[in-house]
Design a protein around this motif. Structure first.
Motif, PDB file in Angstrom:
ATOM      1  N   ASP A   1       0.816  -1.220   0.000  1.00 47.33           N
ATOM      2  CA  ASP A   1       0.000   0.000   0.000  1.00 47.33           C
ATOM      3  C   ASP A   1       0.847   1.266   0.000  1.00 47.33           C
ATOM      4  N   ARG A   2       2.030   1.196   0.581  1.00 48.08           N
ATOM      5  CA  ARG A   2       2.884   2.385   0.615  1.00 48.08           C
ATOM      6  C   ARG A   2       3.285   2.798  -0.800  1.00 48.08           C
ATOM      7  N   ASN A   3       3.611   1.825  -1.623  1.00 52.21           N
ATOM      8  CA  ASN A   3       3.946   2.132  -3.015  1.00 52.21           C
ATOM      9  C   ASN A   3       2.746   2.729  -3.748  1.00 52.21           C
ATOM     10  N   LYS A   4       1.575   2.184  -3.485  1.00 56.18           N
ATOM     11  CA  LYS A   4       0.361   2.715  -4.105  1.00 56.18           C
ATOM     12  C   LYS A   4       0.134   4.170  -3.705  1.00 56.18           C
ATOM     13  N   LYS A   5       0.371   4.442  -2.426  1.00 56.30           N
ATOM     14  CA  LYS A   5       0.212   5.802  -1.920  1.00 56.30           C
ATOM     15  C   LYS A   5       1.158   6.757  -2.654  1.00 56.30           C
ATOM     16  N   PHE A   6       2.407   6.328  -2.843  1.00 56.55           N
ATOM     17  CA  PHE A   6       3.376   7.150  -3.565  1.00 56.55           C
ATOM     18  C   PHE A   6       2.910   7.431  -4.993  1.00 56.55           C
ATOM     19  N   ILE A   7       2.453   6.393  -5.680  1.00 60.14           N
ATOM     20  CA  ILE A   7       2.057   6.541  -7.085  1.00 60.14           C
ATOM     21  C   ILE A   7       0.915   7.541  -7.222  1.00 60.14           C
ATOM     22  N   VAL A   8      -0.054   7.446  -6.326  1.00 62.45           N
ATOM     23  CA  VAL A   8      -1.198   8.361  -6.384  1.00 62.45           C
ATOM     24  C   VAL A   8      -0.773   9.779  -6.017  1.00 62.45           C
ATOM     25  N   GLU A   9       0.005   9.916  -4.938  1.00 70.75           N
ATOM     26  CA  GLU A   9       0.436  11.251  -4.500  1.00 70.75           C
ATOM     27  C   GLU A   9       1.319  11.938  -5.537  1.00 70.75           C
ATOM     28  N   GLU A  10       2.085  11.163  -6.272  1.00 73.45           N
ATOM     29  CA  GLU A  10       2.973  11.736  -7.291  1.00 73.45           C
ATOM     30  C   GLU A  10       2.292  11.852  -8.649  1.00 73.45           C
ATOM     31  N   ASN A  11       0.955  11.783  -8.624  1.00 73.25           N
ATOM     32  CA  ASN A  11       0.144  12.054  -9.822  1.00 73.25           C
ATOM     33  C   ASN A  11       0.379  11.032 -10.940  1.00 73.25           C
TER      34      ASN A  11
ATOM     35  N   ALA B   1      -3.824  -0.766 -17.849  1.00 72.71           N
ATOM     36  CA  ALA B   1      -4.993  -1.335 -17.181  1.00 72.71           C
ATOM     37  C   ALA B   1      -4.581  -2.175 -15.972  1.00 72.71           C
ATOM     38  N   ASN B   2      -3.481  -2.896 -16.100  1.00 73.18           N
ATOM     39  CA  ASN B   2      -2.978  -3.719 -14.998  1.00 73.18           C
ATOM     40  C   ASN B   2      -2.549  -2.842 -13.817  1.00 73.18           C
ATOM     41  N   ALA B   3      -1.848  -1.748 -14.121  1.00 74.34           N
ATOM     42  CA  ALA B   3      -1.426  -0.830 -13.056  1.00 74.34           C
ATOM     43  C   ALA B   3      -2.634  -0.212 -12.355  1.00 74.34           C
ATOM     44  N   LEU B   4      -3.624   0.217 -13.128  1.00 70.07           N
ATOM     45  CA  LEU B   4      -4.830   0.800 -12.546  1.00 70.07           C
ATOM     46  C   LEU B   4      -5.582  -0.226 -11.699  1.00 70.07           C
ATOM     47  N   TYR B   5      -5.594  -1.470 -12.169  1.00 71.18           N
ATOM     48  CA  TYR B   5      -6.259  -2.539 -11.419  1.00 71.18           C
ATOM     49  C   TYR B   5      -5.599  -2.724 -10.048  1.00 71.18           C
ATOM     50  N   ASN B   6      -4.274  -2.720 -10.023  1.00 76.96           N
ATOM     51  CA  ASN B   6      -3.572  -2.898  -8.755  1.00 76.96           C
ATOM     52  C   ASN B   6      -3.766  -1.716  -7.810  1.00 76.96           C
ATOM     53  N   LEU B   7      -3.982  -0.540  -8.381  1.00 79.20           N
ATOM     54  CA  LEU B   7      -4.210   0.655  -7.556  1.00 79.20           C
ATOM     55  C   LEU B   7      -5.646   0.735  -7.038  1.00 79.20           C
ATOM     56  N   ALA B   8      -6.580   0.133  -7.764  1.00 79.73           N
ATOM     57  CA  ALA B   8      -8.012   0.329  -7.481  1.00 79.73           C
ATOM     58  C   ALA B   8      -8.548  -0.651  -6.443  1.00 79.73           C
ATOM     59  N   ASP B   9      -7.812  -0.831  -5.362  1.00 82.73           N
ATOM     60  CA  ASP B   9      -8.289  -1.716  -4.299  1.00 82.73           C
ATOM     61  C   ASP B   9      -8.649  -0.946  -3.036  1.00 82.73           C
ATOM     62  N   ASP B  10      -8.820   0.358  -3.193  1.00 85.11           N
ATOM     63  CA  ASP B  10      -9.136   1.222  -2.064  1.00 85.11           C
ATOM     64  C   ASP B  10     -10.068   2.329  -2.559  1.00 85.11           C
TER      65      ASP B  10
END
Length: 603
Positions: free
Chosen positions: A184-194, A216-225
């Protein structure tokens, strides 16, 4: 009223350190003490300014530049240059010998510190240039560690990957997907860094299937929250995903459908937004890509001409190429050419990909329909029920289960909406009859709990649509009350309860049918053999309604239904006060027809 500060353009952000660098160089040349150190500092800053201008030229040449690391480096560099400028100015005026001696020790140390800071800043700027000018020969992405991210290496990776995604590089999107999958920390970074807008842009504008699939794969992994899903939605992700689903190659569609399914499952607002984008239309087309509806035409011929026309139209709609004709625009010839191209692509795909896509589509439709009137209407308007019925009949495994879950959710919504129930599940309509036939076939022929439960729930939700003479539905449900699996038996009792409750016009006829098919002994046996510590609410409600509707039936007395209800009444009413009147009425009715019975007053 304080106005919000407007973010500076990237050119403005870079202009400040460039101007500061010029001032540092000028002040260093004017210094009257520590001249060798100032000359070295001026040379160091001059080289740094040259690289800064190279970065500025990159930002001017391209409107598609990733700004986050540039802004961070520029801000950090500005602080270093401010410190260098202050140091150079200290060396400009002559001091008395004593004061100069005192200051010289401090100033010499400061030159070393400032030099180290500028070295770090220079390395940061070099790194910036490298990520925006990746190695064109081997196509590698720069994952080196700049000083600015030395405390958190993942940040540098995220920046490098996002910058490369901006340049439409699929391997970078896959790198983000891998990072997002890890934690989740990596996901947080990706979203915060636009990082989400570049991924959506790659999905929208790139015709390369590898790039689209990686995005689509990257978005899928991010879209769990839910919060991250909201970021995707706010970046117009719903519209982009819906459009891409209609146009992408089949293996990309698999990932996109999984993305839709995950987003819908996590966020009700997104569920409704996808409905407004009519996402169910391409999903049904994909699900029914190989479904042959010819069998339903014989049924249609016995209906009105309008019904036949509708069935023919649906058959054409389902057999159309996946995704074709779903997007607006384009000439007729262009549309035909596109359909032909899509058809060839579909024929070239493996059976594994097609099967995976169908399973995913059924799962997405099931989650779209859940508790959503908008989506349920959209789905049934596509005549999806015919497709679902055919798949339930012909397929096995996960696809069959998911299609039953779609029907179950549609029926659950229709239970509380008369218009949907009438238009979609009318037993005499081709679609309604086809679905009902398959639900009954599953209940009569299948033994799997995962098939029996959704089928039973669906029939229960539609209980008020069936006429009194439709006894073929009651018998298999009564049979399931005696099922060895307690969950199946409970669902059957719950479904039968909807046939006999007071809001069902045909409750008395249905109650007689339940008695006729030996339902009371099965129900009483279920109550006696089940876990005694469990409150069997649905079974007791069914028994109450049977007692009210057919209270003079001998089987109720023989099975000692009155005694069971009297023992359970106080416990049930204590937890569910709204059932007090139902239990009181059932017990009262039974006492009227059973000799020696005494009325129990519930308090």
């Amino acid at each position: 009223m304080v106005m919000a500060e407007v973010e500076k353009s990237i050119q403005e952000e870079l202009s400040l350190p460039i101007l500061l660098a010029e001032r540092v160089i000028k002040s260093a040349k004017e210094a009257e003490s520590f001249k060798p150190e100032n000359n070295d500092l001026a040379a160091q800053v001059a080289q740094l300014a040259q690289h800064l201008r190279a970065v500025a030229r990159l930002t001017t040449a391209s409107s598609n530049i990733y700004e986050r690391p540039i802004r961070r480096v520029a801000a950090d560099l500005t602080k270093s240059l401010d410190r260098a400028l202050a140091l150079c100015r200290k060396c400009k005026n002559k001091k008395t010998n004593v004061l100069r001696h005192v200051l010289s020790i401090t100033t010499a140390t400061d030159f070393k510190k400032v030099g180290n800071l500028l070295d770090s800043s220079s390395a940061d700027v070099h790194w910036l240039l490298s990520i925006f000018k990746p190695d064109s020969e081997n196509g590698t992405i720069n994952l080196s560690l700049p000083p600015i991210a030395s405390n958190d290496p993942i940040l540098a990776w995220v920046w490098s990957y996002i910058a490369s995604v901006q340049m439409a590089r699929p391997e970078a999107a896959q790198g983000l997907a891998t990072l997002a999958r890890d934690n989740d920390r990596n996901k947080k970074f990706i979203v915060e860094e636009n990082g989400i807008p570049p991924l959506l842009k790659l999905l929208k504008e790139n015709s390369n299937s590898d790039a689209q699939n990686a995005a689509a794969n990257a978005l899928y992994n991010l879209a769990d929250d839910q919060k991250r899903i909201e970021v995707i939605a706010d970046a117009l992700g719903i519209q982009i995903i819906a459009k891409a689903l209609s146009e992408a190659p089949m293996r990309v569609q698999v990932m996109l459908v999984n993305l839709v399914s995950r987003m819908v499952e996590k966020d009700f607002k997104v569920q409704e937004e996808f409905g407004r984008e009519n996402i169910s239309r391409p999903l049904v087309s994909l699900l029914g890509m190989d479904v042959d509806l010819e069998d339903f035409k014989d049924v249609g011929q016995r209906r009105t001409a309008t019904s036949l026309h509708s069935l023919v139209h649906i058959n054409k709609e389902i057999s159309r190429m996946v995704g074709s004709g779903l997007s607006s625009g384009g000439s007729l010839d262009g549309s035909r050419q596109n359909n032909g191209k899509k058809e060839k692509e579909r024929e070239g795909e493996s059976m594994e990909v097609k099967s995976e896509l169908k399973v995913s589509c059924a799962s997405a439709l099931w989650k779209l329909a859940r508790s959503s009137l908008l989506n349920s209407k959209k789905i049934t308007e596509t005549k999806a029920l015919l497709v679902l019925a055919k798949i339930i009949e012909k397929e096995k495994g996960e696809l069959q289960i998911n299609c039953l879950l779609v029907v179950m959710e549609l029926a659950a919504v229709a239970e509380s909406n008369a218009d949907l129930k009438r238009t979609a599940f009318k037993p005499t309509s081709p679609a309604g009859k086809a679905v009902l036939d398959q639900l009954l076939r599953v209940i009569n022929e299948e033994s799997s709990v995962s098939l029996l439960i959704p089928s039973t729930k669906a029939i229960g939700c539609l209980a008020r649509t069936f006429p009194a003479k439709e006894t073929r539905i009651i018998e298999p449900l009564v049979s399931l009350v005696g099922h060895r699996n307690p969950e199946v038996a409970t669902e059957a009792a719950k479904a039968l309860g909807k046939f006999v409750r007071d809001d069902n016009f045909n409750r008395k006829e249905h109650s007689k049918a339940i008695v006729e098919f030996n339902g009371i002994p099965k129900l009483m046996n279920l109550l006696r053999t089940s876990d005694r510590g469990q409150l069997h609410l649905h079974e007791l409600i069914l028994l109450c309604n049977l007692a009210i509707n057919v209270s003079n039936n001998k089987s109720l007395e023989q099975e000692r239904a009155l005694s069971v209800l009297e023992k359970a009444a106080r416990h049930v009413v204590l937890q569910h006060p709204e059932l007090r009147e139902l239990f009181s009425k059932a017990i009262h009715q039974l006492t009227l027809y059973q000799s020696g019975a005494h009325t129990v007053i519930l308090t």
